[in-house]
Design a protein around this motif. Structure first.
Motif, PDB file in Angstrom:
ATOM      1  N   ALA A 191       0.821  -1.223   0.000  1.00 10.10           N
ATOM      2  CA  ALA A 191       0.000   0.000   0.000  1.00 10.10           C
ATOM      3  C   ALA A 191       0.846   1.261   0.000  1.00 10.10           C
ATOM      4  O   ALA A 191       0.357   2.341  -0.323  1.00 10.10           O
ATOM      5  N   GLY A 192       2.118   1.137   0.341  1.00 13.82           N
ATOM      6  CA  GLY A 192       2.980   2.330   0.398  1.00 13.82           C
ATOM      7  C   GLY A 192       3.277   2.841  -1.001  1.00 13.82           C
ATOM      8  O   GLY A 192       3.517   2.067  -1.920  1.00 13.82           O
ATOM      9  N   GLN A 214      -6.313  -0.780   0.834  1.00 20.68           N
ATOM     10  CA  GLN A 214      -6.272  -0.238   2.199  1.00 20.68           C
ATOM     11  C   GLN A 214      -6.461   1.274   2.034  1.00 20.68           C
ATOM     12  O   GLN A 214      -5.574   1.962   1.548  1.00 20.68           O
ATOM     13  N   ARG A 250      -3.722   4.434   5.630  1.00 19.53           N
ATOM     14  CA  ARG A 250      -2.501   3.729   6.045  1.00 19.53           C
ATOM     15  C   ARG A 250      -2.371   3.763   7.557  1.00 19.53           C
ATOM     16  O   ARG A 250      -1.749   4.650   8.119  1.00 19.53           O
ATOM     17  N   LEU A 251      -2.959   2.768   8.207  1.00 20.02           N
ATOM     18  CA  LEU A 251      -2.980   2.791   9.671  1.00 20.02           C
ATOM     19  C   LEU A 251      -1.993   1.812  10.297  1.00 20.02           C
ATOM     20  O   LEU A 251      -2.040   1.567  11.495  1.00 20.02           O
ATOM     21  N   GLY A 252      -1.108   1.267   9.479  1.00 14.56           N
ATOM     22  CA  GLY A 252      -0.076   0.376  10.018  1.00 14.56           C
ATOM     23  C   GLY A 252      -0.107  -1.005   9.370  1.00 14.56           C
ATOM     24  O   GLY A 252      -1.078  -1.379   8.711  1.00 14.56           O
ATOM     25  N   THR A 253       0.960  -1.756   9.605  1.00 14.75           N
ATOM     26  CA  THR A 253       1.102  -3.068   8.956  1.00 14.75           C
ATOM     27  C   THR A 253       0.038  -4.067   9.424  1.00 14.75           C
ATOM     28  O   THR A 253      -0.436  -4.883   8.634  1.00 14.75           O
ATOM     29  N   ALA A 306      -3.083  -3.212   7.647  1.00 19.80           N
ATOM     30  CA  ALA A 306      -2.967  -3.589   6.231  1.00 19.80           C
ATOM     31  C   ALA A 306      -3.283  -5.077   6.049  1.00 19.80           C
ATOM     32  O   ALA A 306      -4.047  -5.452   5.158  1.00 19.80           O
ATOM     33  N   TYR A 308       6.312  -8.424   2.068  1.00 19.66           N
ATOM     34  CA  TYR A 308       6.288  -7.021   1.653  1.00 19.66           C
ATOM     35  C   TYR A 308       6.620  -6.925   0.164  1.00 19.66           C
ATOM     36  O   TYR A 308       7.611  -7.504  -0.280  1.00 19.66           O
ATOM     37  N   TYR A 331      15.079  -0.909  12.322  1.00 17.59           N
ATOM     38  CA  TYR A 331      14.298  -2.149  12.235  1.00 17.59           C
ATOM     39  C   TYR A 331      13.739  -2.521  13.602  1.00 17.59           C
ATOM     40  O   TYR A 331      14.328  -2.209  14.647  1.00 17.59           O
ATOM     41  N   GLY A 332      12.597  -3.246  13.588  1.00 16.94           N
ATOM     42  CA  GLY A 332      12.101  -3.830  14.820  1.00 16.94           C
ATOM     43  C   GLY A 332      13.073  -4.907  15.285  1.00 16.94           C
ATOM     44  O   GLY A 332      13.791  -5.492  14.477  1.00 16.94           O
ATOM     45  N   GLU A 340       9.322  -2.460  18.245  1.00 19.31           N
ATOM     46  CA  GLU A 340       9.680  -1.483  17.220  1.00 19.31           C
ATOM     47  C   GLU A 340      10.780  -0.582  17.763  1.00 19.31           C
ATOM     48  O   GLU A 340      10.828  -0.285  18.963  1.00 19.31           O
ATOM     49  N   ASN A 351      13.714  -7.652  12.698  1.00 18.12           N
ATOM     50  CA  ASN A 351      12.518  -8.157  12.027  1.00 18.12           C
ATOM     51  C   ASN A 351      12.551  -7.787  10.550  1.00 18.12           C
ATOM     52  O   ASN A 351      12.593  -6.610  10.202  1.00 18.12           O
ATOM     53  N   LYS A 396       4.293   5.257  17.142  1.00 14.49           N
ATOM     54  CA  LYS A 396       3.865   5.714  15.813  1.00 14.49           C
ATOM     55  C   LYS A 396       2.358   5.888  15.692  1.00 14.49           C
ATOM     56  O   LYS A 396       1.876   6.363  14.653  1.00 14.49           O
ATOM     57  N   TYR A 449       0.392  -2.151  14.751  1.00 14.61           N
ATOM     58  CA  TYR A 449       1.603  -2.891  14.383  1.00 14.61           C
ATOM     59  C   TYR A 449       1.280  -4.373  14.197  1.00 14.61           C
ATOM     60  O   TYR A 449       0.805  -5.030  15.127  1.00 14.61           O
ATOM     61  N   THR A 491       3.513  -6.489  14.158  1.00 13.57           N
ATOM     62  CA  THR A 491       4.508  -7.119  15.037  1.00 13.57           C
ATOM     63  C   THR A 491       3.957  -7.455  16.427  1.00 13.57           C
ATOM     64  O   THR A 491       4.444  -8.361  17.095  1.00 13.57           O
TER      65      THR A 491
HETATM   66  C1  UD1 Z   1       8.142  -2.733   9.591  1.00 16.21           C
HETATM   67  C2  UD1 Z   1       8.077  -3.547  10.883  1.00 16.21           C
HETATM   68  C3  UD1 Z   1       9.505  -3.606  11.478  1.00 16.21           C
HETATM   69  C4  UD1 Z   1      10.443  -4.233  10.472  1.00 16.21           C
HETATM   70  C5  UD1 Z   1      10.392  -3.477   9.164  1.00 16.21           C
HETATM   71  C6  UD1 Z   1      11.167  -4.253   8.129  1.00 16.21           C
HETATM   72  C7  UD1 Z   1       5.878  -3.149  11.852  1.00 16.21           C
HETATM   73  C8  UD1 Z   1       5.110  -2.422  12.842  1.00 16.21           C
HETATM   74  N1  UD1 Z   1       7.182  -2.899  11.796  1.00 16.21           N
HETATM   75  O1  UD1 Z   1       8.525  -1.424   9.964  1.00 16.21           O
HETATM   76  O2  UD1 Z   1       9.490  -4.394  12.662  1.00 16.21           O
HETATM   77  O3  UD1 Z   1      11.763  -4.244  11.000  1.00 16.21           O
HETATM   78  O4  UD1 Z   1       9.043  -3.339   8.689  1.00 16.21           O
HETATM   79  O5  UD1 Z   1      11.239  -3.503   6.931  1.00 16.21           O
HETATM   80  O6  UD1 Z   1       5.337  -3.975  11.132  1.00 16.21           O
HETATM   81  N2  UD1 Z   1       2.316  -1.014   4.698  1.00 16.21           N
HETATM   82  C9  UD1 Z   1       1.030  -1.019   4.241  1.00 16.21           C
HETATM   83  N3  UD1 Z   1       0.075  -0.352   4.939  1.00 16.21           N
HETATM   84  C10 UD1 Z   1       0.340   0.311   6.096  1.00 16.21           C
HETATM   85  C11 UD1 Z   1       1.661   0.317   6.562  1.00 16.21           C
HETATM   86  C12 UD1 Z   1       2.631  -0.365   5.843  1.00 16.21           C
HETATM   87  O7  UD1 Z   1       0.744  -1.627   3.193  1.00 16.21           O
HETATM   88  O8  UD1 Z   1      -0.583   0.873   6.679  1.00 16.21           O
HETATM   89  C13 UD1 Z   1       3.332  -1.733   3.932  1.00 16.21           C
HETATM   90  C14 UD1 Z   1       4.360  -0.786   3.329  1.00 16.21           C
HETATM   91  O9  UD1 Z   1       4.001  -0.429   2.013  1.00 16.21           O
HETATM   92  C15 UD1 Z   1       5.627  -1.615   3.359  1.00 16.21           C
HETATM   93  C16 UD1 Z   1       5.440  -2.530   4.547  1.00 16.21           C
HETATM   94  O10 UD1 Z   1       4.061  -2.552   4.816  1.00 16.21           O
HETATM   95  O11 UD1 Z   1       5.752  -2.425   2.208  1.00 16.21           O
HETATM   96  C17 UD1 Z   1       6.222  -2.054   5.770  1.00 16.21           C
HETATM   97  O12 UD1 Z   1       5.753  -0.796   6.173  1.00 16.21           O
HETATM   98  P1  UD1 Z   1       6.703   0.297   6.809  1.00 16.21           P
HETATM   99  O13 UD1 Z   1       5.898   1.465   7.180  1.00 16.21           O
HETATM  100  O14 UD1 Z   1       7.872   0.516   5.924  1.00 16.21           O
HETATM  101  O15 UD1 Z   1       7.175  -0.465   8.135  1.00 16.21           O
HETATM  102  P2  UD1 Z   1       8.423  -0.143   9.006  1.00 16.21           P
HETATM  103  O16 UD1 Z   1       8.142   1.008   9.861  1.00 16.21           O
HETATM  104  O17 UD1 Z   1       9.620  -0.092   8.155  1.00 16.21           O
END
Ligand code: UD1
Ligand code: CA
Length: 453
Positions: A13-14, A74, A77-80, A83, A102, A141-142, A156, A171, A195, A199, A201
């Motif tokens: 989604a990013g 999505q 963008r409210l977090g992984t 997503a 990813y 990174y986490g 995180e 992670n 954040k 998460y 995670t």
């Molecule tokens: C995330 C992990 C972190 C890990 C890192 C590895 C979480 C909370 N943290 O952090 O532990 O070390 O990745 O790269 O998961 N995305 C969406 N929708 C969202 C948010 C993210 O699709 O709402 C996608 C992004 O496009 C990307 C991936 O998820 O492909 C990771 O998102 P990102 O925001 O880069 O996570 P990090 O903060 O890097």
């Protein structure tokens, strides 16, 4: 080995702001195709029951690139964790393993994914298996917190204590999760963290609190390279090219200087192909057994049959079909043309929209004039024909089998099989003219010089 049902969720989604691009990040190509398609190809080898790609609003282009796989949007963008939850619809009742990947981390290898699935089968039956790695710089990174009985949590970077930040096991983001538990765990996430995001995670700590085991597998940093910038895209391209070169050589091709040969994801090479330095393969190239490609060639959308030689400095464009044992020499461009077996086009020539019959010989500097500013027209050269140097073939035109064309001709009409055609001004000769001319000039100059004195 027990069969495991597998579903895949790819987060994409990013937009990838750091790419500074109009193109969604996961659409940027590696070895000639979008990075997300590399990842989907790797995943395909696991024969997943379902693949869902989570995209951002307006990313229709990504949805089209991943079809026939399902794309879900999505909207915020409210977090992984949020997503991954978007993929729930198609996965109700799924009790196999859900792999979360990813889209911007496309270099992950099949053995690594298999190791994660293997870990899920261990006697403890971990509900969540996380792919960890030790990057040169753990940065933001986490971190994986490991206890006496396996993985106990992921913290995180922003939320971590100084002691936790000292952990080097990070992670990667890739997880294999029990499908029967995943959406229940996600439903219990909150966003009370540094954040303000949901998460993914956090499902590790939640699963542990439920009494379930969690595990981890350690992967190699180079396959977990995340692509966030053009510099990282270039680094990923270098890794992909490295893999393609190794595969080409393992398949029986000789690469004199592997680091200077660039392949596309779908380049197909026969055995005993020799590729000299500085050769570039665009998408859609097939090379037959024993073909020799000499230095500085560019090939794109072409096939080259057994035993042919290409280059140096040849440009083969889409639709060129080079026949068995044919020769394509230096500074020769071929486009949308069939060059039949044993034909020779050795120097400084353009052949476009044409057929060059078997064993025909095309002289240096021959041009097929295929375009009049509106239409493309066809040139047909019969087998065994001989085209003299510096001939222009004004298409549409046909040269019969075994015919000969005199050098410097401009051919606008059909030439019969076996005939000789010459189409240029005929030569004239004036005996002694040059000598008389020089003598006159010398006399004139001498007279002028005398006047000045
Ligand atoms: C995330 C992990 C972190 C890990 C890192 C590895 C979480 C909370 N943290 O952090 O532990 O070390 O990745 O790269 O998961 N995305 C969406 N929708 C969202 C948010 C993210 O699709 O709402 C996608 C992004 O496009 C990307 C991936 O998820 O492909 C990771 O998102 P990102 O925001 O880069 O996570 P990090 O903060 O890097
Ligand atoms: Ca990231």
């Amino acid at each position: 080995m027990i069969e495991q049902k597998i579903a895949v969720i790819v987060l994409a989604a990013g937009m990838g702001t750091r790419m500074k691009s109009a193109l969604p990040k996961v659409m940027h190509p590696l070895a000639g195709r979008p990075m997300i398609n590399h990842l989907l190809d790797t995943v395909q080898a696991l024969a997943p029951e379902r693949v869902t790609v989570v995209v951002g609003p307006g990313m229709d282009q990504v949805a089209r690139a991943v079809a026939p796989h399902r794309a879900v949007v999505q909207t915020e963008r409210l977090g992984t964790g949020h997503a991954v939850a978007q993929a729930e619809d198609g996965l109700a009742g799924f009790d196999g393993t859900v792999l979360v990947l990813y889209g911007d981390t496309p270099l992950i290898t099949l053995p690594t994914l298999q190791a994660m699935l293997e870990c899920r089968r261990q006697p403890a039956r971990p509900a969540v298996v996380v792919l960890g790695f030790r990057p040169a710089d753990p940065g933001e990174y986490g971190r994986l917190v490991i206890g006496p009985d396996g993985l106990s949590a992921i913290v995180e970077h922003k939320d971590a204590t100084p002691e936790q930040r000292a952990i080097t096991l990070c992670n990667s983001g890739v997880m294999a999760v029990d499908g029967a538990r995943l959406f229940d765990l996600l439903g219990r996430l909150d966003n009370r963290n540094a954040k303000g995001e949901y998460y993914l995670t956090d499902i590790v700590a939640l699963a542990r609190a439920d009494g379930a085991a969690c595990g981890y597998v350690e992967g190699q940093p180079e396959e977990l390279l995340g692509i966030n910038s053009r510099a990282e895209l270039a680094a990923a391209e270098a890794l992909v090219q490295g893999r393609l070169r190794v595969a080409a050589m393992a398949g029986g091709a000789t690469l004199t200087d592997p680091s200077s040969v660039y392949f596309s994801w779908d380049t197909r090479l026969g055995r005993d192909v020799t590729i000299a330095p500085q050769v570039f393969f665009g998408p859609g190239v097939t090379i037959g057994d024993g073909v020799e490609i000499r230095p500085f060639c560019h090939l794109d959308g072409v096939s080259v049959a057994e035993g042919a030689t290409v280059g140096p400095f040849a440009r083969l464009r889409p639709g060129a079909k080079i026949g068995q044992d044919a020769h394509i020499g230096n500074f020769v461009e071929v486009k949308n043309a069939v060059v039949e077996a044993g034909a020779k086009i050795n120097h400084l020539t353009y052949v476009g929209d044409a057929r060059i019959g078997a064993a025909a010989n095309i002289g240096a500097g021959t041009i097929t004039c295929n375009y009049d500013g509106f239409d493309k027209s066809f040139t047909d050269i019969g087998a065994g024909a001989f085209i003299g140097s510096n001939t222009s073939l004004v298409a549409p035109v046909k040269v019969g089998e075994g015919a000969m064309i005199g050098a410097g001709s401009v051919i606008t009409k059909e030439v019969a099989p076996g005939a000789l055609a010459v189409a240029r001004g005929s030569q004239m000769e004036l005996a002694g003219w040059a000598e008389r001319f020089r003598a006159r000039k010398r006399t004139e100059r001498a007279a002028k010089n005398k006047k000045k004195e």
